[in-house]
Design a protein around this motif. Structure first.
Motif, PDB file in Angstrom:
ATOM      1  N   LYS A  14       0.825  -1.212   0.000  1.00  8.99           N
ATOM      2  CA  LYS A  14       0.000   0.000   0.000  1.00  8.99           C
ATOM      3  C   LYS A  14       0.860   1.264   0.000  1.00  8.99           C
ATOM      4  O   LYS A  14       0.612   2.187  -0.775  1.00  8.99           O
ATOM      5  CB  LYS A  14      -0.928   0.016   1.211  1.00  8.99           C
ATOM      6  N   GLY A  18       2.286   1.662  -3.656  1.00 10.53           N
ATOM      7  CA  GLY A  18       1.204   2.583  -3.980  1.00 10.53           C
ATOM      8  C   GLY A  18      -0.043   1.913  -4.531  1.00 10.53           C
ATOM      9  O   GLY A  18      -0.761   2.495  -5.337  1.00 10.53           O
ATOM     10  N   SER A  20      -3.687   1.020  -4.646  1.00 11.80           N
ATOM     11  CA  SER A  20      -4.913   1.600  -4.092  1.00 11.80           C
ATOM     12  C   SER A  20      -5.975   0.522  -3.897  1.00 11.80           C
ATOM     13  O   SER A  20      -5.832  -0.602  -4.381  1.00 11.80           O
ATOM     14  CB  SER A  20      -5.457   2.688  -5.019  1.00 11.80           C
ATOM     15  N   LYS A  21      -7.066   0.886  -3.249  1.00 16.37           N
ATOM     16  CA  LYS A  21      -8.136  -0.070  -2.960  1.00 16.37           C
ATOM     17  C   LYS A  21      -8.835  -0.549  -4.227  1.00 16.37           C
ATOM     18  O   LYS A  21      -9.506  -1.571  -4.215  1.00 16.37           O
ATOM     19  CB  LYS A  21      -9.147   0.528  -1.988  1.00 16.37           C
ATOM     20  N   ASP A  22      -8.690   0.172  -5.333  1.00 16.87           N
ATOM     21  CA  ASP A  22      -9.322  -0.200  -6.591  1.00 16.87           C
ATOM     22  C   ASP A  22      -8.387  -0.980  -7.523  1.00 16.87           C
ATOM     23  O   ASP A  22      -8.768  -1.304  -8.650  1.00 16.87           O
ATOM     24  CB  ASP A  22      -9.818   1.052  -7.325  1.00 16.87           C
ATOM     25  N   GLU A  23      -7.172  -1.281  -7.060  1.00 15.40           N
ATOM     26  CA  GLU A  23      -6.194  -1.999  -7.874  1.00 15.40           C
ATOM     27  C   GLU A  23      -5.932  -3.385  -7.282  1.00 15.40           C
ATOM     28  O   GLU A  23      -6.322  -3.672  -6.154  1.00 15.40           O
ATOM     29  CB  GLU A  23      -4.875  -1.217  -7.933  1.00 15.40           C
TER      30      GLU A  23
END
Length: 97
Positions: A14, A18, A20-23
């Motif tokens: 995270k 990097g 993200s919650k959508d990846e």
């Protein structure tokens, strides 16, 4: 096949990578290198927006880890444990029977 990602590794994906919650973090075999489960292949990863051919997806809160169906051969029936070693600043992979 199951995937376990330690809390240290989750934080690293995270914050340092990097993700993200959508990846997704997608694991895949790389032609060069070596691993305990496949000679001449190593495990690589990338962050992606979507998984094309879902094989295994594990979620750890808002971190999603994926291996596409065509890449499951690499694991040869093993589960995967992913950890992060802060002193060495490296991600480690353990293949579990």
């Amino acid at each position: 096949m199951k995937i376990h990602v330690t809390e240290r590794a989750q934080k690293w994906f995270k914050e340092d990578v990097g993700v993200s919650k959508d990846e997704y973090v997608k694991f895949f075999p790389k032609i060069y290198g070596s691993s305990p489960v496949q000679k001449d292949f190593a495990l690589g990863f990338d962050k992606v927006d979507e998984v094309i051919d879902e094989g295994v997806i594990e979620s750890f809160g808002d971190l999603h880890i994926a291996v596409e169906n065509d890449d499951l051969w690499f694991f040869d029936g093993h589960d995967l444990k992913v950890d992060y070693i802060e002193d060495n600043d490296e991600v480690t992979f353990e293949y579990i029977d």
